[in-house]
Design a protein around this motif. Structure first.
Motif, PDB file in Angstrom:
ATOM      1  N   SER A   1      -8.523  11.615 -13.456  1.00 21.72           N
ATOM      2  CA  SER A   1      -9.322  12.814 -13.160  1.00 21.72           C
ATOM      3  C   SER A   1     -10.251  12.595 -11.970  1.00 21.72           C
ATOM      4  O   SER A   1     -10.585  13.546 -11.267  1.00 21.72           O
ATOM      5  N   LYS A   2     -10.652  11.350 -11.732  1.00 25.34           N
ATOM      6  CA  LYS A   2     -11.519  11.031 -10.594  1.00 25.34           C
ATOM      7  C   LYS A   2     -10.720  10.766  -9.319  1.00 25.34           C
ATOM      8  O   LYS A   2     -11.285  10.496  -8.262  1.00 25.34           O
ATOM      9  N   GLY A   3      -9.389  10.797  -9.438  1.00 26.27           N
ATOM     10  CA  GLY A   3      -8.546  10.577  -8.263  1.00 26.27           C
ATOM     11  C   GLY A   3      -8.439   9.128  -7.834  1.00 26.27           C
ATOM     12  O   GLY A   3      -8.143   8.840  -6.679  1.00 26.27           O
ATOM     13  N   LEU A   4      -8.644   8.193  -8.785  1.00 27.75           N
ATOM     14  CA  LEU A   4      -8.591   6.767  -8.461  1.00 27.75           C
ATOM     15  C   LEU A   4      -7.208   6.161  -8.686  1.00 27.75           C
ATOM     16  O   LEU A   4      -6.867   5.144  -8.084  1.00 27.75           O
ATOM     17  N   ILE A   5      -6.446   6.765  -9.597  1.00 21.65           N
ATOM     18  CA  ILE A   5      -5.077   6.326  -9.853  1.00 21.65           C
ATOM     19  C   ILE A   5      -4.186   7.561  -9.947  1.00 21.65           C
ATOM     20  O   ILE A   5      -4.669   8.672 -10.196  1.00 21.65           O
ATOM     21  N   GLN A   6      -2.905   7.330  -9.749  1.00 21.93           N
ATOM     22  CA  GLN A   6      -1.894   8.363  -9.940  1.00 21.93           C
ATOM     23  C   GLN A   6      -0.800   7.779 -10.806  1.00 21.93           C
ATOM     24  O   GLN A   6      -0.571   6.569 -10.793  1.00 21.93           O
ATOM     25  N   GLN A   7      -0.121   8.646 -11.519  1.00 22.26           N
ATOM     26  CA  GLN A   7       1.011   8.219 -12.329  1.00 22.26           C
ATOM     27  C   GLN A   7       2.285   8.705 -11.662  1.00 22.26           C
ATOM     28  O   GLN A   7       2.424   9.886 -11.359  1.00 22.26           O
ATOM     29  N   LYS A   8       3.177   7.752 -11.388  1.00 26.18           N
ATOM     30  CA  LYS A   8       4.462   8.067 -10.760  1.00 26.18           C
ATOM     31  C   LYS A   8       5.567   7.398 -11.556  1.00 26.18           C
ATOM     32  O   LYS A   8       5.583   6.182 -11.688  1.00 26.18           O
ATOM     33  N   ASP A   9       6.465   8.185 -12.096  1.00 27.55           N
ATOM     34  CA  ASP A   9       7.612   7.667 -12.848  1.00 27.55           C
ATOM     35  C   ASP A   9       7.192   6.697 -13.955  1.00 27.55           C
ATOM     36  O   ASP A   9       7.788   5.640 -14.132  1.00 27.55           O
ATOM     37  N   GLY A  10       6.123   7.019 -14.668  1.00 27.66           N
ATOM     38  CA  GLY A  10       5.673   6.182 -15.780  1.00 27.66           C
ATOM     39  C   GLY A  10       4.838   4.987 -15.377  1.00 27.66           C
ATOM     40  O   GLY A  10       4.405   4.223 -16.227  1.00 27.66           O
ATOM     41  N   SER A  11       4.606   4.814 -14.092  1.00 29.29           N
ATOM     42  CA  SER A  11       3.784   3.707 -13.596  1.00 29.29           C
ATOM     43  C   SER A  11       2.506   4.254 -12.973  1.00 29.29           C
ATOM     44  O   SER A  11       2.479   5.371 -12.472  1.00 29.29           O
ATOM     45  N   PHE A  12       1.479   3.444 -12.995  1.00 31.33           N
ATOM     46  CA  PHE A  12       0.212   3.833 -12.394  1.00 31.33           C
ATOM     47  C   PHE A  12       0.043   3.096 -11.071  1.00 31.33           C
ATOM     48  O   PHE A  12       0.373   1.912 -10.958  1.00 31.33           O
ATOM     49  N   VAL A  13      -0.478   3.797 -10.082  1.00 27.20           N
ATOM     50  CA  VAL A  13      -0.752   3.208  -8.768  1.00 27.20           C
ATOM     51  C   VAL A  13      -2.145   3.640  -8.331  1.00 27.20           C
ATOM     52  O   VAL A  13      -2.627   4.704  -8.699  1.00 27.20           O
ATOM     53  N   LEU A  14      -2.772   2.776  -7.540  1.00 32.28           N
ATOM     54  CA  LEU A  14      -4.078   3.112  -6.982  1.00 32.28           C
ATOM     55  C   LEU A  14      -3.917   4.121  -5.858  1.00 32.28           C
ATOM     56  O   LEU A  14      -2.976   4.038  -5.073  1.00 32.28           O
ATOM     57  N   THR A  15      -4.844   5.038  -5.781  1.00 33.68           N
ATOM     58  CA  THR A  15      -4.921   5.924  -4.625  1.00 33.68           C
ATOM     59  C   THR A  15      -5.778   5.215  -3.569  1.00 33.68           C
ATOM     60  O   THR A  15      -6.372   4.156  -3.840  1.00 33.68           O
ATOM     61  N   GLU A  16      -5.871   5.800  -2.403  1.00 39.00           N
ATOM     62  CA  GLU A  16      -6.746   5.229  -1.375  1.00 39.00           C
ATOM     63  C   GLU A  16      -8.189   5.192  -1.878  1.00 39.00           C
ATOM     64  O   GLU A  16      -8.894   4.203  -1.693  1.00 39.00           O
ATOM     65  N   LYS A  17      -8.599   6.255  -2.528  1.00 35.77           N
ATOM     66  CA  LYS A  17      -9.949   6.290  -3.110  1.00 35.77           C
ATOM     67  C   LYS A  17     -10.112   5.191  -4.164  1.00 35.77           C
ATOM     68  O   LYS A  17     -11.153   4.532  -4.229  1.00 35.77           O
ATOM     69  N   GLY A  18      -9.077   4.967  -4.956  1.00 33.06           N
ATOM     70  CA  GLY A  18      -9.105   3.905  -5.963  1.00 33.06           C
ATOM     71  C   GLY A  18      -9.249   2.531  -5.331  1.00 33.06           C
ATOM     72  O   GLY A  18      -9.985   1.680  -5.833  1.00 33.06           O
ATOM     73  N   ARG A  19      -8.564   2.300  -4.209  1.00 36.03           N
ATOM     74  CA  ARG A  19      -8.695   1.015  -3.501  1.00 36.03           C
ATOM     75  C   ARG A  19     -10.116   0.828  -2.965  1.00 36.03           C
ATOM     76  O   ARG A  19     -10.675  -0.268  -3.037  1.00 36.03           O
ATOM     77  N   GLN A  20     -10.700   1.894  -2.457  1.00 35.16           N
ATOM     78  CA  GLN A  20     -12.069   1.814  -1.942  1.00 35.16           C
ATOM     79  C   GLN A  20     -13.059   1.513  -3.063  1.00 35.16           C
ATOM     80  O   GLN A  20     -13.937   0.662  -2.913  1.00 35.16           O
ATOM     81  N   ILE A  21     -12.894   2.200  -4.188  1.00 29.27           N
ATOM     82  CA  ILE A  21     -13.783   1.965  -5.329  1.00 29.27           C
ATOM     83  C   ILE A  21     -13.595   0.552  -5.869  1.00 29.27           C
ATOM     84  O   ILE A  21     -14.569  -0.122  -6.222  1.00 29.27           O
ATOM     85  N   LEU A  22     -12.357   0.072  -5.932  1.00 27.84           N
ATOM     86  CA  LEU A  22     -12.106  -1.291  -6.383  1.00 27.84           C
ATOM     87  C   LEU A  22     -12.803  -2.288  -5.467  1.00 27.84           C
ATOM     88  O   LEU A  22     -13.417  -3.249  -5.932  1.00 27.84           O
ATOM     89  N   ASN A  23     -12.734  -2.072  -4.166  1.00 22.93           N
ATOM     90  CA  ASN A  23     -13.440  -2.961  -3.233  1.00 22.93           C
ATOM     91  C   ASN A  23     -14.943  -2.917  -3.472  1.00 22.93           C
ATOM     92  O   ASN A  23     -15.619  -3.956  -3.397  1.00 22.93           O
ATOM     93  N   ASN A  24     -15.478  -1.733  -3.783  1.00 20.34           N
ATOM     94  CA  ASN A  24     -16.905  -1.631  -4.115  1.00 20.34           C
ATOM     95  C   ASN A  24     -17.234  -2.431  -5.371  1.00 20.34           C
ATOM     96  O   ASN A  24     -18.241  -3.142  -5.417  1.00 20.34           O
ATOM     97  N   PHE A  25     -16.396  -2.292  -6.411  1.00 23.00           N
ATOM     98  CA  PHE A  25     -16.607  -3.063  -7.643  1.00 23.00           C
ATOM     99  C   PHE A  25     -16.564  -4.567  -7.366  1.00 23.00           C
ATOM    100  O   PHE A  25     -17.384  -5.329  -7.889  1.00 23.00           O
ATOM    101  N   ARG A  26     -15.624  -5.006  -6.544  1.00 22.46           N
ATOM    102  CA  ARG A  26     -15.533  -6.429  -6.202  1.00 22.46           C
ATOM    103  C   ARG A  26     -16.792  -6.909  -5.492  1.00 22.46           C
ATOM    104  O   ARG A  26     -17.299  -7.993  -5.769  1.00 22.46           O
ATOM    105  N   GLU A  27     -17.299  -6.099  -4.594  1.00 28.88           N
ATOM    106  CA  GLU A  27     -18.521  -6.459  -3.866  1.00 28.88           C
ATOM    107  C   GLU A  27     -19.718  -6.500  -4.812  1.00 28.88           C
ATOM    108  O   GLU A  27     -20.561  -7.398  -4.732  1.00 28.88           O
ATOM    109  N   ILE A  28     -19.791  -5.554  -5.744  1.00 27.92           N
ATOM    110  CA  ILE A  28     -20.873  -5.559  -6.737  1.00 27.92           C
ATOM    111  C   ILE A  28     -20.813  -6.841  -7.564  1.00 27.92           C
ATOM    112  O   ILE A  28     -21.841  -7.497  -7.781  1.00 27.92           O
ATOM    113  N   ARG A  29     -19.630  -7.214  -8.017  1.00 24.17           N
ATOM    114  CA  ARG A  29     -19.486  -8.442  -8.814  1.00 24.17           C
ATOM    115  C   ARG A  29     -19.869  -9.673  -8.002  1.00 24.17           C
ATOM    116  O   ARG A  29     -20.520 -10.589  -8.505  1.00 24.17           O
ATOM    117  N   ARG A  30     -19.474  -9.701  -6.724  1.00 21.26           N
ATOM    118  CA  ARG A  30     -19.824 -10.827  -5.855  1.00 21.26           C
ATOM    119  C   ARG A  30     -21.343 -10.913  -5.692  1.00 21.26           C
ATOM    120  O   ARG A  30     -21.931 -11.997  -5.797  1.00 21.26           O
TER     121      ARG A  30
END
Length: 87
Positions: A41-70
């Motif tokens: 719903s936040k546009g961070l992942i998409q479901q394609k053929d039963g699999s989940f993939v990150l969207t560009e926004k999801g990759r950006q948010i993941l990088n933010n989470f990694r930086e926060i953890r660091r």
């Protein structure tokens, strides 16, 4: 926030099915479903053929989470060092 970050990490690493996300993020089926719906719903992942993939926004948010953890780790190191110096 941690659960969402964990799921994004798992999807990023190539575990893209719901069951592999459950297993690798160590979540129950109910929690996995709940958070997958939130991430979709936040546009961070998409479901394609039963699999989940990150969207560009999801990759950006993941990088933010990694930086926060660091930064959290670095802050802990600084606090411990300072406390040791004061002891």
């Amino acid at each position: 926030m941690e659960i969402m970050a964990d799921i994004l990490e798992v999807v990023s690493s190539g575990s893209t099915s719901k069951s592999s996300i459950m297993k690798n993020a160590n979540l129950s089926e109910g929690l996995t479903e709940k958070y997958l719906l939130i991430l979709k719903s936040k546009g961070l992942i998409q479901q394609k053929d039963g699999s989940f993939v990150l969207t560009e926004k999801g990759r950006q948010i993941l990088n933010n989470f990694r930086e926060i953890r660091r930064l959290e780790l670095r802050l802990d190191e600084l606090l411990n060092s300072t406390l040791n110096e004061l002891s």
